[in-house]
Scaffold this motif. Structure first.
Motif, PDB file in Angstrom:
ATOM      1  N   ALA A  24      -4.678  55.610  16.450  1.00  0.00           N
ATOM      2  CA  ALA A  24      -3.436  55.604  15.670  1.00  0.00           C
ATOM      3  C   ALA A  24      -3.630  54.842  14.364  1.00  0.00           C
ATOM      4  O   ALA A  24      -3.131  55.258  13.311  1.00  0.00           O
ATOM      5  CB  ALA A  24      -2.299  54.988  16.490  1.00  0.00           C
ATOM      6  N   LEU A  25      -4.377  53.736  14.435  1.00  0.00           N
ATOM      7  CA  LEU A  25      -4.633  52.991  13.195  1.00  0.00           C
ATOM      8  C   LEU A  25      -5.473  53.824  12.227  1.00  0.00           C
ATOM      9  O   LEU A  25      -5.215  53.838  11.020  1.00  0.00           O
ATOM     10  CB  LEU A  25      -5.340  51.674  13.516  1.00  0.00           C
ATOM     11  CG  LEU A  25      -4.489  50.661  14.306  1.00  0.00           C
ATOM     12  CD1 LEU A  25      -5.302  49.419  14.623  1.00  0.00           C
ATOM     13  CD2 LEU A  25      -3.218  50.300  13.537  1.00  0.00           C
ATOM     14  N   THR A  80       2.021  51.765  18.365  1.00  0.00           N
ATOM     15  CA  THR A  80       1.180  51.280  17.265  1.00  0.00           C
ATOM     16  C   THR A  80       1.920  51.363  15.937  1.00  0.00           C
ATOM     17  O   THR A  80       1.803  50.477  15.086  1.00  0.00           O
ATOM     18  CB  THR A  80      -0.118  52.106  17.191  1.00  0.00           C
ATOM     19  OG1 THR A  80      -0.697  52.137  18.486  1.00  0.00           O
ATOM     20  CG2 THR A  80      -1.093  51.499  16.196  1.00  0.00           C
ATOM     21  N   ALA A  84       2.667  48.095  13.783  1.00  0.00           N
ATOM     22  CA  ALA A  84       1.704  48.053  12.678  1.00  0.00           C
ATOM     23  C   ALA A  84       1.788  46.795  11.806  1.00  0.00           C
ATOM     24  O   ALA A  84       0.753  46.224  11.450  1.00  0.00           O
ATOM     25  CB  ALA A  84       1.841  49.306  11.817  1.00  0.00           C
ATOM     26  N   ILE A  87      -0.042  44.089  13.697  1.00  0.00           N
ATOM     27  CA  ILE A  87      -1.172  44.435  14.564  1.00  0.00           C
ATOM     28  C   ILE A  87      -2.478  43.798  14.108  1.00  0.00           C
ATOM     29  O   ILE A  87      -3.377  43.552  14.917  1.00  0.00           O
ATOM     30  CB  ILE A  87      -1.287  45.985  14.666  1.00  0.00           C
ATOM     31  CG1 ILE A  87      -1.587  46.368  16.108  1.00  0.00           C
ATOM     32  CG2 ILE A  87      -2.305  46.548  13.696  1.00  0.00           C
ATOM     33  CD1 ILE A  87      -1.288  47.807  16.416  1.00  0.00           C
ATOM     34  N   HIS A  88      -2.584  43.513  12.805  1.00  0.00           N
ATOM     35  CA  HIS A  88      -3.849  42.950  12.333  1.00  0.00           C
ATOM     36  C   HIS A  88      -4.094  41.555  12.925  1.00  0.00           C
ATOM     37  O   HIS A  88      -5.211  41.096  13.000  1.00  0.00           O
ATOM     38  CB  HIS A  88      -3.858  42.874  10.803  1.00  0.00           C
ATOM     39  CG  HIS A  88      -2.785  41.994  10.267  1.00  0.00           C
ATOM     40  ND1 HIS A  88      -1.493  42.413  10.081  1.00  0.00           N
ATOM     41  CD2 HIS A  88      -2.803  40.698   9.901  1.00  0.00           C
ATOM     42  CE1 HIS A  88      -0.762  41.426   9.607  1.00  0.00           C
ATOM     43  NE2 HIS A  88      -1.535  40.370   9.490  1.00  0.00           N
ATOM     44  N   HIS A  91      -6.479  41.686  15.800  1.00  0.00           N
ATOM     45  CA  HIS A  91      -7.745  42.332  15.507  1.00  0.00           C
ATOM     46  C   HIS A  91      -8.814  42.014  16.549  1.00  0.00           C
ATOM     47  O   HIS A  91      -9.486  42.909  17.072  1.00  0.00           O
ATOM     48  CB  HIS A  91      -8.219  41.882  14.113  1.00  0.00           C
ATOM     49  CG  HIS A  91      -9.522  42.465  13.718  1.00  0.00           C
ATOM     50  ND1 HIS A  91      -9.759  43.825  13.720  1.00  0.00           N
ATOM     51  CD2 HIS A  91     -10.689  41.889  13.330  1.00  0.00           C
ATOM     52  CE1 HIS A  91     -11.005  44.055  13.338  1.00  0.00           C
ATOM     53  NE2 HIS A  91     -11.589  42.909  13.106  1.00  0.00           N
ATOM     54  N   PHE A  94      -8.214  43.550  19.887  1.00  0.00           N
ATOM     55  CA  PHE A  94      -8.542  44.963  19.839  1.00  0.00           C
ATOM     56  C   PHE A  94     -10.033  45.205  20.042  1.00  0.00           C
ATOM     57  O   PHE A  94     -10.441  46.065  20.823  1.00  0.00           O
ATOM     58  CB  PHE A  94      -8.147  45.567  18.490  1.00  0.00           C
ATOM     59  CG  PHE A  94      -6.872  46.312  18.563  1.00  0.00           C
ATOM     60  CD1 PHE A  94      -6.846  47.611  19.026  1.00  0.00           C
ATOM     61  CD2 PHE A  94      -5.691  45.719  18.180  1.00  0.00           C
ATOM     62  CE1 PHE A  94      -5.659  48.298  19.104  1.00  0.00           C
ATOM     63  CE2 PHE A  94      -4.503  46.389  18.257  1.00  0.00           C
ATOM     64  CZ  PHE A  94      -4.482  47.681  18.715  1.00  0.00           C
TER      65      PHE A  94
ATOM     66  N   PHE C 203       2.918  57.707   8.862  1.00  0.00           N
ATOM     67  CA  PHE C 203       2.499  56.363   9.252  1.00  0.00           C
ATOM     68  C   PHE C 203       1.383  55.957   8.296  1.00  0.00           C
ATOM     69  O   PHE C 203       0.330  56.574   8.273  1.00  0.00           O
ATOM     70  CB  PHE C 203       2.009  56.368  10.704  1.00  0.00           C
ATOM     71  CG  PHE C 203       1.365  55.079  11.135  1.00  0.00           C
ATOM     72  CD1 PHE C 203       1.892  53.837  10.780  1.00  0.00           C
ATOM     73  CD2 PHE C 203       0.227  55.112  11.922  1.00  0.00           C
ATOM     74  CE1 PHE C 203       1.290  52.665  11.197  1.00  0.00           C
ATOM     75  CE2 PHE C 203      -0.381  53.932  12.345  1.00  0.00           C
ATOM     76  CZ  PHE C 203       0.150  52.703  11.979  1.00  0.00           C
ATOM     77  N   TYR C 205      -1.055  53.007   7.042  1.00  0.00           N
ATOM     78  CA  TYR C 205      -1.617  51.720   7.458  1.00  0.00           C
ATOM     79  C   TYR C 205      -2.783  51.435   6.552  1.00  0.00           C
ATOM     80  O   TYR C 205      -3.744  52.202   6.500  1.00  0.00           O
ATOM     81  CB  TYR C 205      -2.064  51.805   8.919  1.00  0.00           C
ATOM     82  CG  TYR C 205      -2.562  50.491   9.465  1.00  0.00           C
ATOM     83  CD1 TYR C 205      -1.669  49.482   9.828  1.00  0.00           C
ATOM     84  CD2 TYR C 205      -3.917  50.259   9.620  1.00  0.00           C
ATOM     85  CE1 TYR C 205      -2.115  48.277  10.334  1.00  0.00           C
ATOM     86  CE2 TYR C 205      -4.378  49.044  10.121  1.00  0.00           C
ATOM     87  CZ  TYR C 205      -3.470  48.060  10.478  1.00  0.00           C
ATOM     88  OH  TYR C 205      -3.914  46.871  10.976  1.00  0.00           O
ATOM     89  N   ARG C 207      -4.648  48.370   5.897  1.00  0.00           N
ATOM     90  CA  ARG C 207      -5.722  47.405   6.069  1.00  0.00           C
ATOM     91  C   ARG C 207      -7.026  48.129   6.348  1.00  0.00           C
ATOM     92  O   ARG C 207      -7.047  49.159   7.007  1.00  0.00           O
ATOM     93  CB  ARG C 207      -5.415  46.480   7.238  1.00  0.00           C
ATOM     94  CG  ARG C 207      -4.261  45.596   6.882  1.00  0.00           C
ATOM     95  CD  ARG C 207      -3.982  44.584   7.956  1.00  0.00           C
ATOM     96  NE  ARG C 207      -2.894  43.794   7.475  1.00  0.00           N
ATOM     97  CZ  ARG C 207      -3.056  42.618   6.882  1.00  0.00           C
ATOM     98  NH1 ARG C 207      -4.256  42.112   6.738  1.00  0.00           N
ATOM     99  NH2 ARG C 207      -2.016  41.959   6.433  1.00  0.00           N
ATOM    100  N   ARG C 209      -9.608  47.221   8.271  1.00  0.00           N
ATOM    101  CA  ARG C 209     -10.053  47.195   9.655  1.00  0.00           C
ATOM    102  C   ARG C 209      -8.883  46.892  10.552  1.00  0.00           C
ATOM    103  O   ARG C 209      -8.103  45.983  10.280  1.00  0.00           O
ATOM    104  CB  ARG C 209     -11.135  46.124   9.880  1.00  0.00           C
ATOM    105  CG  ARG C 209     -12.319  46.257   8.995  1.00  0.00           C
ATOM    106  CD  ARG C 209     -13.181  47.430   9.398  1.00  0.00           C
ATOM    107  NE  ARG C 209     -13.556  47.333  10.805  1.00  0.00           N
ATOM    108  CZ  ARG C 209     -14.093  48.343  11.487  1.00  0.00           C
ATOM    109  NH1 ARG C 209     -14.270  49.506  10.920  1.00  0.00           N
ATOM    110  NH2 ARG C 209     -14.437  48.196  12.743  1.00  0.00           N
ATOM    111  N   GLY C 210      -8.723  47.661  11.631  1.00  0.00           N
ATOM    112  CA  GLY C 210      -7.597  47.487  12.542  1.00  0.00           C
ATOM    113  C   GLY C 210      -7.782  46.296  13.456  1.00  0.00           C
ATOM    114  O   GLY C 210      -6.998  46.103  14.356  1.00  0.00           O
TER     115      GLY C 210
END
Lengths: 210, 210, 210
Positions: A24-25, A80, A84, A87-88, A91, A94, C203, C205, C207, C209-210
């Motif tokens: 999703a990211l 996600t 969002a 979410i970082h 990291h 993850f 969506f 996003y 960044r 890197r997630g």
């Protein structure tokens, strides 16, 4: 996804969720719409086991038999989107869960091929396909050269995990114990690879035509 | 890969090795790591026959039944890395062996579909898929528009080879003779196409929206 | 492609032709040669139903059983090359027929999965895969991020059409009537989406890197 191993099943749902969320990211980085995010997440999370089963002719596929798995991947994708903005911060969690997913998918894949009585080498391949193909599909659909082919010992971790798992079982150790040890070693290997940026040597060939 | 034709089997191993090596060179142009090279080579060399068998529901796949084929493609990939500094000297040998591989894979693919009693058109398709899909997978995984769709009569050579093979067999000629003639014609066609840069007319459509 | 529904069959050939023609135009934008155009068209037009059947283990595939379908897609591709100079005049007709194709493929896909007694959610998925995967294959082979993941409610139209179709049948309405109503609603939804540029929220996003 077989329910046989009581230990593996709940963990495999975690692995599925994490795979869906990382996809999703990736979708968000390409500004896909919500439906695209859900589709890419489902394909990534379920693509490894589906590819394995199609290559082995092992029908019906897991999600066809247990359609709620599609609900899990879709929910993970939508979560996600909601999460969002924060979410970082997770990291590192993850990366850790992604590594957990890799070793679990590998063990589940090996276990399916073992039940089908395949040759040792095919069992290892089945583990690697289950662990790695989802990410390849994600990268191809995002129009990237798959990360798998370029970095970070992902496939090597899968092979080592599979080798330990198969070797342990064929030497008569208890399945749960073997799964645990294989996971622990694979996970450690993966985390060390991330931590110390371990990489395989690259093959660089620069002539235009072979 | 069936062992039926005594003539075809050793040649098919050569074809497999050449397909794996050309894929390894493509991988080197994208700086993949060694594991990535081995994977891309195996997918390219075994992808055509695997796709054919999955489309026809012809299980188990060749490499699942004969896992040593994975060893052959992996060894060919690693050999390519070792031989890379001198490999350009064999450029012409490669082009020749690649053409040999194309016609052999085509004939093997037709032969599998014939044994499954498929319609004439499906037999030709099975040959073309076996001969050409590996390269398409290689190009997609390397993030290129497949060469197959753009150049050099690759698919046409496969179709001509398949047509001669099927026509010969259905007219009662000896299988070995038919395979030999079909290979020779296909190979000649391919080499002429390379030598004289024969190409199909291209379809160029430049409006933004259809 | 089952001949069961007398109403659906001729329409499905229209859908096949339109899918092949849109793929041919995409091929023309990448200057593929004639053979490449024919191949991309066939893969796009038949790829959705083939993927569905491979995922469900539903062999033999439609075009393997009815090889003339390959002739239909090839003829449509070649006709597109001939008609290219005037084809932009039919832009709106294309968009309309493409929408017809989407809803028809969806209904055919649902109908196949229903006959195999799959779970409700799998039936909807089968419809969506049949309707949408061809275009994904086209975009991947043309080296694009699939449009499906980014735009225009394509998949949503497929899901709505499938839901109405399945709900109608399970409430005992006549199959032909249900197919007609589901098609009409899906088609209207799709045309409104095009007309008013309806889109799903995206969506985004950003960044690295997630």
């Amino acid at each position: 996804m077989p329910h046989a191993e009581a230990l593996l099943f709940p963990l495999s749902i975690v692995a599925l969720v994490v795979a869906a969320m990382t996809a999703a990211l990736a979708a968000g980085r390409r500004s896909m719409d919500w439906m695209g995010v859900a589709m890419l997440s489902s394909i990534t999370a379920l693509g490894g086991s589906s590819t394995r089963d199609m290559l082995l002719g092992n029908y019906p596929l897991g999600w066809v038999q247990e359609p709620y798995l599609l609900g899990v991947t879709t929910a993970a994708a939508l979560a996600t989107i909601v999460l969002a903005p924060v979410i970082h911060r997770f990291h590192k969690a993850f990366l850790f869960l992604d590594a957990v997913g890799l070793v679990l998918f590998t063990i589940l894949g090996c276990s399916v091929a073992l039940k089908l009585n395949h040759h040792f080498a095919i069992v290892i391949m089945a583990g690697m396909i289950t662990g790695c193909v989802g990410g390849v599909l994600r990268d191809v659909l995002c129009n990237d050269v798959p990360l798998l082919f370029r970095a970070e010992l992902y496939a090597s971790v899968s092979i080592v995990t599979g080798l330990i798992y198969v070797a342990g079982l064929s030497n008569g150790f208890a399945p749960d114990l073997v799964a645990l040890v294989a996971s622990a070693v694979g996970l450690t290997f993966r985390l060390l690879a991330i931590r110390f940026r371990l990489e395989m040597p690259k093959f660089v060939y620069e002539r235009d035509r072979g």
